[in-house]
Design an enzyme around this catalytic site. Structure first.
Site, PDB file in Angstrom:
ATOM      1  N   LYS A 261       0.837  -1.207   0.000  1.00 35.43           N
ATOM      2  CA  LYS A 261       0.000   0.000   0.000  1.00 35.43           C
ATOM      3  C   LYS A 261       0.867   1.251   0.000  1.00 35.43           C
ATOM      4  O   LYS A 261       1.974   1.229   0.523  1.00 35.43           O
ATOM      5  CB  LYS A 261      -0.852   0.030   1.276  1.00 35.43           C
ATOM      6  CG  LYS A 261      -2.037  -0.873   1.276  1.00 35.43           C
ATOM      7  CD  LYS A 261      -2.883  -0.616   2.519  1.00 35.43           C
ATOM      8  CE  LYS A 261      -4.038  -1.580   2.591  1.00 35.43           C
ATOM      9  NZ  LYS A 261      -4.962  -1.487   1.438  1.00 35.43           N
TER      10      LYS A 261
ATOM     11  N   ASP B 149      -7.784  -2.958  10.398  1.00 40.52           N
ATOM     12  CA  ASP B 149      -8.282  -3.984   9.483  1.00 40.52           C
ATOM     13  C   ASP B 149      -8.769  -5.240  10.218  1.00 40.52           C
ATOM     14  O   ASP B 149      -9.241  -6.176   9.604  1.00 40.52           O
ATOM     15  CB  ASP B 149      -7.183  -4.330   8.472  1.00 40.52           C
ATOM     16  CG  ASP B 149      -7.734  -4.604   7.081  1.00 40.52           C
ATOM     17  OD1 ASP B 149      -8.887  -4.226   6.810  1.00 40.52           O
ATOM     18  OD2 ASP B 149      -7.016  -5.220   6.274  1.00 40.52           O
TER      19      ASP B 149
ATOM     20  N   ARG C 148     -10.728 -11.046   1.544  1.00 40.69           N
ATOM     21  CA  ARG C 148     -11.607 -12.047   0.938  1.00 40.69           C
ATOM     22  C   ARG C 148     -10.987 -13.437   0.964  1.00 40.69           C
ATOM     23  O   ARG C 148     -11.704 -14.439   0.977  1.00 40.69           O
ATOM     24  CB  ARG C 148     -11.967 -11.612  -0.490  1.00 40.69           C
ATOM     25  CG  ARG C 148     -10.778 -11.406  -1.388  1.00 40.69           C
ATOM     26  CD  ARG C 148     -11.093 -10.563  -2.609  1.00 40.69           C
ATOM     27  NE  ARG C 148     -11.215  -9.133  -2.291  1.00 40.69           N
ATOM     28  CZ  ARG C 148     -11.546  -8.187  -3.162  1.00 40.69           C
ATOM     29  NH1 ARG C 148     -11.776  -8.507  -4.418  1.00 40.69           N
ATOM     30  NH2 ARG C 148     -11.637  -6.931  -2.790  1.00 40.69           N
TER      31      ARG C 148
HETATM   32  N1  BES Z   1      -8.287  -3.446   4.185  1.00 43.06           N
HETATM   33  C1  BES Z   1      -8.339  -3.027   2.840  1.00 43.06           C
HETATM   34  C2  BES Z   1      -9.543  -2.146   2.550  1.00 43.06           C
HETATM   35  C3  BES Z   1      -9.266  -0.678   2.618  1.00 43.06           C
HETATM   36  C4  BES Z   1      -8.439  -0.060   1.697  1.00 43.06           C
HETATM   37  C5  BES Z   1      -9.889   0.074   3.582  1.00 43.06           C
HETATM   38  C6  BES Z   1      -8.221   1.301   1.786  1.00 43.06           C
HETATM   39  C7  BES Z   1      -9.672   1.429   3.656  1.00 43.06           C
HETATM   40  C8  BES Z   1      -8.840   2.050   2.745  1.00 43.06           C
HETATM   41  C9  BES Z   1      -8.428  -4.224   1.921  1.00 43.06           C
HETATM   42  O1  BES Z   1      -7.706  -5.323   2.342  1.00 43.06           O
HETATM   43  C10 BES Z   1      -7.844  -3.808   0.630  1.00 43.06           C
HETATM   44  O2  BES Z   1      -6.684  -3.510   0.592  1.00 43.06           O
HETATM   45  N2  BES Z   1      -8.662  -3.803  -0.415  1.00 43.06           N
HETATM   46  C11 BES Z   1      -8.212  -3.420  -1.705  1.00 43.06           C
HETATM   47  C12 BES Z   1      -8.833  -4.346  -2.716  1.00 43.06           C
HETATM   48  C13 BES Z   1      -8.267  -4.204  -4.090  1.00 43.06           C
HETATM   49  C14 BES Z   1      -6.832  -4.631  -4.117  1.00 43.06           C
HETATM   50  C15 BES Z   1      -9.092  -5.040  -5.035  1.00 43.06           C
HETATM   51  C16 BES Z   1      -8.647  -1.981  -1.953  1.00 43.06           C
HETATM   52  O3  BES Z   1      -9.769  -1.616  -1.598  1.00 43.06           O
HETATM   53  O4  BES Z   1      -7.841  -1.208  -2.475  1.00 43.06           O
HETATM   54 ZN    ZN Z   2      -7.415  -5.491   4.334  1.00 44.19          ZN
HETATM   55 MN    MN Z   3      -5.690  -5.183   1.733  1.00 47.61          MN
END
Ligand code: BES
Ligand code: ZN
Ligand code: MN
Length: 493
Positions: A270, A281, A344
């Protein structure tokens, strides 16, 4: 817990240390208990300060013989349970920030002007006060140890139903504050197995069965989707099950909660601005835990089981690579194209455990997608699923607890997005409809004949900064609503 709010019912003769007065439609909601000179002074102040009583606006007008906390509850036509609760949370927050106060009294407004029963209003108010007043202080050298008492006056409040609603909110509030203390802990101080120990402790105290699958057990159970997420971290994963038995002959509600102790994104790292708060999370897991604890506390007839897959998503030397293919516990193969779509993966395996319970329904709760924040911001949790009746029940429960849900579709057309090139599935869609893609992926791991819903709490689980109605940190959005949903469920399987 070093801060408590107490609610007392009888009209007390003692002079209140402060007074709480609600403001609706720009007018004071106070009856005869407010002396005329003070009322005049307050009205003058409202006009001069242009205090219109927006939802969750608070003020301490100066120069009064007894301090008065004004709390805005908005305009009559815009009344909503969530707003009413939020206004009281703001009151709780305002009180938390005054260190000298011992007691505060509030004259209850006439119920006629609200579309809820007095008991419902009082329950939401007490809940709001308690949650608004909370702040996470475990790591501060200086803590505010102070007891605050709220006295309510007015005969309308002396009924059984009101007492019960407030009592319930107080009890619920204690449990939620305790779970929030866990949910707020940073990842360096809470590895997956440490979370398991915490959960075990809380479960034992509540008299609940708790079982933990450690890494070895997860290998034997063929949870390769979950293990693939965990393998980039030195700290081993686990799967936690907490069960409230309920009444015999009722099939359980199973709540599956994502507990990623920290989500760095893994090899699909990230950006830094998205990272520090990814200790949040684990929020879905914390909501699942709170739900069983609440169900047990309320001695509901409905059995409630929580499954909490707990992992850390890190980019270590053993980490999963984009392109890796794994076989989930239900036999489906998954191409991991983005290691940041890890929630997921762990839910996939946990959902198959949930299905093994022969449940009446499964609800999973997860901070699953950033996309839900794009869609709904921080005001609503997205709900998706395979059963519209279940979704409606959940939405109605959320209206009652002041936690709003908004449905997104999950038509089978969306399944196309997740077909893998080299495996059955891939773990990301095509970039469109991100929250739906997450739900469509999870759907592959739930037998179609089990009513199932997915709550994406990515936008509602955490407060980044201090707000009028809450301290920064975990909100446990969804916990009250899931407990309420379980409480409303009808007898039988
Ligand atoms: N925990 C995150 C969701 C998230 C991302 C919450 C940013 C708040 C801010 C999740 O595990 C994640 O990283 N999801 C990705 C999915 C994507 C790679 C398809 C996302 O939302 O960017
Ligand atoms: Zn996550
Ligand atoms: Mn993630």
């Amino acid at each position: 817990m070093n801060k408590t709010l107490r609610f007392q019912w009888a009209v007390r003769a003692s002079r209140p240390a402060a007074r709480l007065v609600l403001v609706q439609d720009g007018r004071l909601l106070a009856g005869p208990s407010l002396p005329v000179p003070e009322r005049r002074a307050l009205e003058a102040w409202l006009a001069a300060a242009k205090f219109t009583g927006e939802v969750a606006a608070t003020a301490w007008p100066p120069g009064l013989p007894v301090p008065v906390l004004l709390v805005g509850i908005g305009k009559t036509p815009e009344f909503h349970p969530a707003r009413w609760r939020r206004a009281w949370a703001a009151a709780g927050r305002a009180l938390a920030n005054v260190r000298t106060l011992k007691t505060i009294s509030c004259e209850w407004p006439a119920a006629a002007s609200f579309p809820l029963t007095t008991a419902e209003l009082a329950g939401l108010a007490a809940d709001g006060l308690l949650q608004g007043e909370y702040s996470f202080e475990a790591y501060k050298s200086e803590r505010s140890a102070r007891r605050l008492a709220i006295e309510w006056t007015g005969a309308a409040l002396a009924t059984r139903a009101v007492r019960a609603a407030v009592h319930l909110a107080e009890q619920t509030g204690g449990i939620l504050r305790e779970v929030r203390d866990v949910a707020n802990r940073p990842a360096n101080d809470l590895a997956p197995m440490a979370l398991a120990a915490q959960v075990r402790k809380l479960a034992r105290r509540a008299g609940l069965a708790c079982r933990v699958w450690n890494q070895e057990a997860l290998r034997r159970a063929q949870c390769r989707a979950l293990l693939a997420v965990a393998q980039g971290s030195h700290r081993p994963p686990c799967l936690i099950r907490v069960a409230y038995a309920g009444r015999r002959g009722w099939r359980p509600f199973v709540v599956v909660g994502k507990a990623v102790m920290f989500d760095s994104g893994g090899i699909s790292l990230k950006p830094p601005k998205d990272m520090d708060w990814m200790k949040y999370d684990k929020s879905g897991g914390m909501v699942a835990l709170a739900t069983v604890l609440l169900a047990a506390h309320r001695r509901l007839p409905r059995p409630v089981v929580a499954y909490i897959p707990a992992v850390e998503n890190m980019p270590g030397g053993g980490a999963t690579r984009p392109g890796d293919i794994v076989t989930a516990r239900n036999g489906k193969t998954v191409e991991i194209l983005n290691t940041d779509a890890e929630g997921r993966m762990i839910l996939a395996d946990a959902l198959t455990f949930a299905a093994d319970e022969k449940p009446a329904a499964i609800v999973d709760v997860a901070t699953l997608t950033g996309a839900v924040i794009v869609a709904l911001g921080h005001e609503a949790t997205a709900v998706l699923g395979n059963n519209d009746r279940l979704i409606l029940e959940l939405m109605l429960a959320g209206e009652a607890t002041g936690e709003r849900l908004w449905q997104l579709p999950l038509w089978s057309e969306y399944d196309e997005m997740l077909k893998g090139k080299f495996a059955d599935l891939k773990n990301i869609g095509d970039g469109s409809a991100g929250t739906i893609a997450g739900g469509a992926f999870l759907k592959q791991f739930v037998p179609a004949d089990i009513p199932w819903a997915h709550l994406d709490i990515a936008g509602t689980a955490w407060r980044e900064a201090e707000q009028a109605h809450g301290a920064p940190g975990a909100t446990l959005a969804g916990a009250r609503l899931l407990a309420e949903w379980a409480a409303r469920s009808r007898p039988g399987p």
